[in-house]
Design an enzyme around this catalytic site. Structure first.
Site, PDB file in Angstrom:
ATOM      1  N   HIS A 188       0.427  -1.378  -0.011  1.00  0.00           N
ATOM      2  CA  HIS A 188       0.399   0.295   0.211  1.00  0.00           C
ATOM      3  C   HIS A 188       0.977   0.818  -0.853  1.00  0.00           C
ATOM      4  O   HIS A 188       0.372   2.865  -0.515  1.00  0.00           O
ATOM      5  CB  HIS A 188      -0.734   0.156   0.707  1.00  0.00           C
ATOM      6  N   HIS A 218      -7.419  -8.028  -8.110  1.00  0.00           N
ATOM      7  CA  HIS A 218      -8.495  -9.026  -7.515  1.00  0.00           C
ATOM      8  C   HIS A 218      -8.392  -8.585  -5.630  1.00  0.00           C
ATOM      9  O   HIS A 218      -7.127  -8.009  -4.722  1.00  0.00           O
ATOM     10  CB  HIS A 218      -6.954 -10.303  -6.673  1.00  0.00           C
ATOM     11  N   SER A 255      -6.290  -2.189  -0.878  1.00  0.00           N
ATOM     12  CA  SER A 255      -6.213  -1.233  -2.351  1.00  0.00           C
ATOM     13  C   SER A 255      -7.206  -0.415  -3.204  1.00  0.00           C
ATOM     14  O   SER A 255      -6.985   0.748  -3.601  1.00  0.00           O
ATOM     15  CB  SER A 255      -5.601  -2.210  -3.059  1.00  0.00           C
ATOM     16  N   GLU A 313     -13.421  -8.922  -8.146  1.00  0.00           N
ATOM     17  CA  GLU A 313     -13.549  -9.850  -7.313  1.00  0.00           C
ATOM     18  C   GLU A 313     -14.637 -11.128  -8.267  1.00  0.00           C
ATOM     19  O   GLU A 313     -15.886 -10.446  -8.095  1.00  0.00           O
ATOM     20  CB  GLU A 313     -14.031  -9.540  -6.029  1.00  0.00           C
ATOM     21  N   ASP A 323     -13.759 -12.707 -13.008  1.00  0.00           N
ATOM     22  CA  ASP A 323     -12.450 -12.519 -13.082  1.00  0.00           C
ATOM     23  C   ASP A 323     -11.288 -11.592 -13.000  1.00  0.00           C
ATOM     24  O   ASP A 323     -11.767 -11.294 -14.358  1.00  0.00           O
ATOM     25  CB  ASP A 323     -11.505 -14.580 -13.429  1.00  0.00           C
ATOM     26  N   GLY A 324     -10.359 -11.669 -12.250  1.00  0.00           N
ATOM     27  CA  GLY A 324      -9.645 -10.202 -12.504  1.00  0.00           C
ATOM     28  C   GLY A 324      -8.814 -10.511 -14.395  1.00  0.00           C
ATOM     29  O   GLY A 324      -8.759  -9.297 -14.762  1.00  0.00           O
ATOM     30  N   ASP A 365      -2.690  -8.973  -7.564  1.00  0.00           N
ATOM     31  CA  ASP A 365      -2.941  -9.556  -6.557  1.00  0.00           C
ATOM     32  C   ASP A 365      -3.870  -9.960  -5.538  1.00  0.00           C
ATOM     33  O   ASP A 365      -4.585 -10.510  -4.779  1.00  0.00           O
ATOM     34  CB  ASP A 365      -3.340  -8.286  -5.271  1.00  0.00           C
TER      35      ASP A 365
END
Length: 285
Positions: free
Chosen positions: A18, A41, A99, A117, A142-143, A168
């Protein structure tokens, strides 16, 4: 390894991730043109450190709690701690920003954010947390598929020449995850080569990451940089000894900033045998 955000919120890995994320946002918003940011994600975007999940691990005590107590003096760390305070002012004294929250906090009215997500419960909470922010579009998908669908970014008549993609994942199968990450990055760079890409990765034994680093160095980006923070010696496969950020197309002089920040985080968060490094895998052209 299954790295669920709720169990590890505010730990040493979140601190590194971060601090880097906010510093990237600040570097990118130095120019007035609108930005597009994607979190592949995203989790739920906001956490309570007194929840059962966070209390089960207690990892925030060695991360954000320790950093607040130490308060190392560097503008990037001060910026991060101020963001955590702002989150707690709005959501309670045990809140911790994920995030997506930090992206929304750091970016501007003209910027846009896509937060993805896949897990239904987390995706539902993510949507609820950002329902009032028109800049944030949440996607229950799905990312990696979202990277294919949404890059290069265009929203209405706006084409985004610049921006940031944070990758991530939970690393449920670490070696296979690295394959997916590298394939997604290579594809995304082919369609949006000017984007900045940031990948978080866990470290147990660093030598097991060498194939990933060798392949990352061949990505078609203008530069590939890594920043790592080890809070334990690099000799145990049974725990997460540290973590790193792999950055493709980082902003100008970003290596210098990370070279200043990483030792301060190491001193504040780590014990005997700890280390940090900032290194180019591929020098900028």
């Amino acid at each position: 390894m299954n790295y669920r955000h709720a169990f590890h919120a505010g730990n040493h890995a979140d601190v590194l991730k971060h601090v880097v994320l906010l510093s990237l946002c600040d570097a990118l918003t130095a120019k007035p043109a609108p930005l597009f940011a994607m979190d592949t994600h995203a989790g739920r975007g906001l956490y309570a450190l007194d929840s059962a999940s966070a209390q089960r691990t207690g990892e925030a005590e060695g991360g954000i709690a320790r950093l607040i107590a130490e308060a190392p003096r560097h503008p990037a760390i001060t910026r991060y701690l101020a963001a955590v305070r702002a989150c707690r002012n709005g959501h309670g004294g045990t809140a911790y920003p994920g995030s997506p929250w930090l992206l929304a906090h750091a970016l501007r009215e003209q910027d846009r954010i896509a937060a993805c997500e896949l897990m239904p419960e987390e995706a539902g909470q993510l949507k609820a947390n950002f329902a009032a922010d028109p800049r944030v579009a949440t996607h229950a998908r799905d990312g990696y598929a979202a990277m294919k669908a949404l890059l290069p970014p265009r929203i209405g008549e706006t084409r985004f020449a610049r921006g940031l993609v944070l990758v991530d994942p939970p690393y449920e199968a670490q070696l296979e995850e690295f394959d997916r990450i590298l394939a997604a990055l290579r594809d995304a760079l082919g369609r949006w080569p000017q984007g900045t890409y940031a990948v978080w990765y866990p470290i147990k034994r660093r030598r097991s990451l060498q194939p990933f680093f060798r392949r990352a160095a061949t990505l078609p980006g203008k530069g590939v940089l890594v920043a790592e923070l080890m809070v334990h010696p690099d000799d145990s496969p049974l725990r997460m000894n540290g973590s790193g950020m792999l950055l493709v197309n980082p902003p100008w002089q970003f290596d210098q900033l990370l070279g200043e920040v990483s030792p301060r985080l190491q001193h504040a968060l780590a014990g005997t045998g700890a280390s940090s490094r900032v290194e180019w895998l591929k020098q900028p052209a």
